[in-house]
Design an enzyme around this catalytic site. Sequence first.
Site, mmCIF file in Angstrom:
data_model
loop_
_atom_site.group_PDB
_atom_site.id
_atom_site.type_symbol
_atom_site.label_atom_id
_atom_site.label_comp_id
_atom_site.label_asym_id
_atom_site.label_seq_id
_atom_site.Cartn_x
_atom_site.Cartn_y
_atom_site.Cartn_z
ATOM 1 N N LYS A 186 -5.983 4.400 8.438
ATOM 2 C CA LYS A 186 -4.839 5.194 7.995
ATOM 3 C C LYS A 186 -5.137 6.696 8.099
ATOM 4 C CE LYS A 186 -2.819 1.587 5.174
ATOM 5 N NZ LYS A 186 -2.129 1.234 3.927
ATOM 6 N N SER A 239 0.792 -1.233 0.000
ATOM 7 C CA SER A 239 0.000 0.000 0.000
ATOM 8 C C SER A 239 0.826 1.286 0.000
ATOM 9 C CB SER A 239 -0.961 0.020 1.195
ATOM 10 O OG SER A 239 -0.253 0.030 2.406
#
Length: 356
Positions: free
Chosen positions: A285, A240
Amino acid sequence: MKNNLFWIRYKRSILVAFGVCVLTFVMLLPLPYYIESPGTAESIGDHLVVNHKKDNKNGDFLLTTVYVQKASPLTLLYSKLFGKYDEILNENEVTGGSSNQEYDVLQRYYMTDSINQAKFVAFKAAHKKVSLEFQGVYVMSVLEKSKFYHVLKPGDVITSINNKKFASEKGFISYVSSQKNGQKVRVKVKRKGVSKIVVGKLMPLDKTKKSGLGITLINKTNVETEIPVKANVASLGGPSGGLMFTLQIYAQLMDVDVKHGQKIAGTGTMSSNGEVGDIGGIDKKIVAADKENVSIFFAPNNELSSAELKSDPNALNNYQLAKKTAKQIGSNMKVIPVKKFSDALNYLENIKNSSH
């Protein structure tokens, strides 16, 4: 009488201590679940050296993470009470049915590939010399019923079959599926830098019934550049960070200031054509980025498939969920939708210090 009272109290103390030990053991007993929670947001510049130099410009490109831990009754209870953005998942949802060894190998592969794709895209955008070489097929897992179960391992790289080499994963799959089930094949494998030949019979795959080795696989590529890029990512895993690694490498290659002294975070995989792919846990996140006072957060903005929308008509894509989470936590950071690396770069090149 006093002695009897002493022994009664002593026995009670022993029973209480034993009960506490048993309760502690039970509360810490590992369960077949994992807890995903907001992780950290750390500077990518700390992990990269481009052309023998670290980034010395003000501001930071930040890599956001999701913290994953094995669940116990105690951590589950804490998560239920206090972990607003925690997510409880069963083992299969996290590991995909892989063993711990296979899962670790896969995460290391994803991180290595993420760096490779980031280098390739960044060098292309900077008009610097770069080449992308297909090295073979990377073995992610081997089915127990496969004839190769005891001879192939996760992390192996298959470089040829029956002395035939291929230019991509698709060519490999096409050749193997065209062979007969039960046919014996010679597979050349590279394991920890050493090549060897293994032999086994092909098997019919469950879904297609076409021939296969009985493995899950992915492309293994290598990127060569004249300007050296060194990445220290031993403590990281997963794909990611692709977008943010690409931005960091590009900025250092060009020696340009696109951060404007700000903390800039984001997430998304990176493909060799510059497209930004979706990731999981983007809400966590966002929380991690907000704790580090991030100004800008880049989020993948790809359309949901018809199958995803049919399964859940209220489903949100990465950008929509990121935007929603930022609003829920009262964050002031700007969540910017991106589909390509160029979207993020163009945004940064066009902002001014006074804008934030």
